[in-house]
Design a protein around this motif. Sequence first.
Motif, PDB file in Angstrom:
ATOM      1  N   TYR A  54      36.362  42.870  40.441  1.00 48.86           N
ATOM      2  CA  TYR A  54      35.988  42.324  39.130  1.00 48.86           C
ATOM      3  C   TYR A  54      36.161  43.366  38.032  1.00 48.86           C
ATOM      4  O   TYR A  54      36.743  43.087  36.977  1.00 48.86           O
ATOM      5  CB  TYR A  54      34.542  41.839  39.170  1.00 48.86           C
ATOM      6  N   TRP A 114      30.020  36.573  35.928  1.00 50.72           N
ATOM      7  CA  TRP A 114      29.315  37.733  36.467  1.00 50.72           C
ATOM      8  C   TRP A 114      27.825  37.653  36.149  1.00 50.72           C
ATOM      9  O   TRP A 114      26.976  37.886  37.023  1.00 50.72           O
ATOM     10  CB  TRP A 114      29.918  39.007  35.885  1.00 50.72           C
ATOM     11  N   PHE A 154      30.473  34.733  40.729  1.00 46.38           N
ATOM     12  CA  PHE A 154      31.607  35.624  40.963  1.00 46.38           C
ATOM     13  C   PHE A 154      32.490  35.164  42.117  1.00 46.38           C
ATOM     14  O   PHE A 154      33.660  35.553  42.199  1.00 46.38           O
ATOM     15  CB  PHE A 154      31.113  37.053  41.232  1.00 46.38           C
TER      16      PHE A 154
END
Length: 358
Positions: free
Chosen positions: A187, A228, A233
């Motif tokens: 991420y 997030w 996620f």
Amino acid sequence: MSNLYRTVLDSFWSEYIWLPPNTTWKDIAPDASSEIQHADYRHLLYPLPMALVMLFLRYVLEKYWFAPVGVSLGIKNTKPKKAPTNTVLEKAYTQSKKWKHKQIQGLAKQLDMSERQVERWLRLRKGQNKPSTLTKFCENSWRCLYYTLSFIYGLVVLWNKPWLWDINECWNGFPHQSVTSDIWWYYMISMSFYWSLCVSQFFDVKRKDFWQMFIHHIATIVLMCLSWVVNVFRIGSLVLVVHDCADIFLEAAKMAKYSGYQKVCDTIFGIFTVLWIASRLGFYPFWIIKNTSIDAPKIVPMFPAYYIFNSLLCLLLVLHIFWTYLILKIVANSLNAGKMEGDIRSSSDDYSEDSKSQ
């Protein structure tokens, strides 16, 4: 003023909007559980300095690796010829980049020049802003390298994750799902890359879909940040891996074209077209969006954030459809010409003598 700011902030981050029923922000705080490692919203600041590192890394690789490779392949770093100094034409040029025949006639009479001389000056003036072929090769090399590494890393990270094989696992136990270190890096690196694109886009080769790409980058960053914060996620990681695979071949096709390997370019572009349609118009809407809009509400109670996330996902889909139209146009032109012509995201600065007919 501070009270107003706090009111607006509290209203925006309302638990009613972003979290399932009977869930609070305290429930998904990083220290809320000793067994589950929830995503920490404060970590969203990390991609900003990481984006600067990404830009520096790109500069080093382009200068000391991609450029020498490009030169060894015979790509010239020739700069376009500059237009002769002419204050009248320069002033007219800064006021408008598109010219009608009557405007060219008026300038020709004013400067005692022929229309062809004025047109030639305009072509030179626009052309001097164009980057060299080597510059474009280096830009595509950087993106090809990133997308390749990102896609490989994404597959490695997700291979043993249950939600890659059963997308409904994205919602089982939501929002109490742990962020593993490999997903964290996936991420953070991805967000830093898109942040770097938001900056470099203003200095890179100018494309005709400049604003569509900018909207795409912003929508992607917003989607990643929100997913997030809300702990979505898992679905976000699937969106990333689906997006990266086709882009590898797009950048590789451009590299082959700039290097003069036309047949290689045509072959890679054909692979890209198939992968693009399969991933962006196949897996993305019928696997991911279908799950987030139809299947997820059957597993997790409906809450307003569903509409926000799905709106952003659909915005990306609209951009995919727009780019698919451009791709298919290039495929049709290529079949007629016998080779790939132009660039899916070609420069909009090309001056054409078609202005005579306007």
